[in-house]
Design an enzyme around this catalytic site. Structure first.
Site, PDB file in Angstrom:
ATOM      1  CG  ASN A  25     -21.210  -0.816  34.735  1.00  0.00           C
ATOM      2  OD1 ASN A  25     -20.908  -0.430  35.858  1.00  0.00           O
ATOM      3  ND2 ASN A  25     -21.698  -2.013  34.508  1.00  0.00           N
ATOM      4  CE  LYS A  74      -9.568  -6.595  35.236  1.00  0.00           C
ATOM      5  NZ  LYS A  74      -8.521  -6.304  34.245  1.00  0.00           N
ATOM      6  CB  ILE A 102     -11.628  -0.251  26.987  1.00  0.00           C
ATOM      7  CG1 ILE A 102     -13.003  -0.619  27.559  1.00  0.00           C
ATOM      8  CG2 ILE A 102     -11.148   1.049  27.621  1.00  0.00           C
ATOM      9  CD1 ILE A 102     -12.979  -1.061  29.004  1.00  0.00           C
ATOM     10  CB  SER A 104     -13.002  -3.901  37.466  1.00  0.00           C
ATOM     11  OG  SER A 104     -14.378  -4.084  37.670  1.00  0.00           O
ATOM     12  CE1 TYR A 117     -12.311  -9.105  34.573  1.00  0.00           C
ATOM     13  CE2 TYR A 117     -14.182  -8.475  35.942  1.00  0.00           C
ATOM     14  CZ  TYR A 117     -13.187  -8.139  35.042  1.00  0.00           C
ATOM     15  OH  TYR A 117     -13.047  -6.843  34.638  1.00  0.00           O
ATOM     16  CE  LYS A 124     -14.279  -7.574  27.544  1.00  0.00           C
ATOM     17  NZ  LYS A 124     -15.693  -7.823  27.390  1.00  0.00           N
TER      18      LYS A 124
END
Length: 341
Positions: A181, A155, A13, A126, A151, A86
């Site tokens: 996603n 976040k 990303i 997320s 994980y 991640k």
């Protein structure tokens, strides 16, 4: 134009966001430790935009290194923070590694931003913060559920740290972007998703299976309460996602934010099942995919897709690319990657 730091800017990303930032005229500096990315991505960014961003190889766990970076680049106006570990499964096995890498590094960056006269901060969050939501589509007001993995917890904790910091640091403005996603690749096939080892995500596993790198795709469960029995997710094209970061950053730099900490969901607003993603791939590639239905995977939620009204209305952003567009670009990228191996 303003100088923007992108951490993890050679990742999936991150690299697409760097392209969109440079296309908008921003001066970009990338920090990446290359632990889950390749320096070759820099060439792809340059080939697309005609401009090479400044690159600094740095492990953000090095507190002194982070401090030295901000002394050198004391004119940074904004930070888009992607750098994080991640893999959900790995986080369950190595929780301390994840807490150190995802939380410690965030704290070091915020400490440096606190010293600046003004700073804008975009956090890569997320939809995992919602868990299995009580209502669909998921709005930003949906309750944050107890995380299913370390994980996911990083976040949630990351968002809390930023929110608490914004309460007491008036010079800091921040937006947490909760992705659904991300899939696909840049249309030029110069950059895309480059998983190291066995892919953790559906789409690269599909493309690697189609090209012969993997024997078959495992579809985890067909007895979920969904139309075809497979899990449903909101698959957003990575280029649409990257553009949302540029819009969110502009909102902060132009003082258009309503409060100094905001959250936005980034998705298409439409859920697609695992089998629908497979069918999309087969449609755009003309290839039959070798897949097998296997038992459910622990920790998988049934269905998650975004209510995008807040991002559409307040950011003035919406997705433009379809699932077929994403699968077509991912397949083109996979073929280029294999040709260059």
């Amino acid at each position: 134009m303003d100088k923007i730091l992108v951490t993890g800017g050679l990742g999936f990303i991150g690299s697409h966001t760097v392209v969109e930032l440079q296309n908008e005229g921003y001066e970009v500096v990338i920090i990446d430790d290359l632990s889950n990315s390749s320096i070759k991505v820099l060439d792809g960014i340059t080939a697309i935009t005609g401009k090479t961003p400044v690159f600094e190889k740095l492990d953000l766990k090095d507190k002194d290194g982070v401090s030295a970076f901000f002394k050198k680049h004391n004119d940074v106006k904004g930070v888009i923070h992607f750098a994080a570990s991640k893999a959900v499964g790995e986080s369950v096995k190595e929780p301390l590694l994840y807490y150190e890498n995802n939380i410690g590094t965030l704290v070091y960056i915020l400490k440096e931003l606190k010293k600046l006269p003004a700073a804008s901060f975009i956090f890569s969050s997320s939809c995992t913060v919602y868990g299995q939501a009580d209502e669909l589509p998921i709005t930003e007001n949906a309750p944050v559920k107890q995380a299913e993995s370390p994980y996911g917890n990083t976040k949630q904790i990351g968002e809390e740290i930023i929110r608490d910091t914004c309460k007491v640091v008036s010079t800091l403005k921040a937006i947490a972007l909760r992705y659904f996603n991300p899939v696909g690749a840049h249309e030029t096939a110069k950059i895309g998703e480059l998983p190291i080892g066995v892919p953790q995500n559906l789409v690269p596993f599909i493309t690697q299976t189609a090209i012969g790198l993997r024997e078959e795709l495992s579809v985890f469960g067909e007895d979920y309460p969904t139309p075809d029995g497979t899990c449903i997710r909101d698959y957003i094209h990575v280029v649409d996602l990257a553009k949302a970061h540029v819009v969110a950053l502009g909102r902060l730099l132009q003082d258009k934010n309503k409060v100094n900490y905001e959250t936005f969901n980034l998705g298409t607003g439409k859920g697609s099942s695992v089998l629908e993603v497979v069918q999309s791939f087969e449609r755009v590639s003309g290839k039959k995919l070798n897949y097998k239905i296997v038992d459910r995977r622990e920790g998988d939620i049934i269905s998650a897709y975004a209510d995008t009204n807040k991002a559409n209305d307040e950011l003035g952003w919406k997705t433009e690319l379809t699932l077929d567009d994403a699968m077509r670009s991912a397949w083109k990228w996979e073929q280029v990657v294999r040709e260059n191996k």
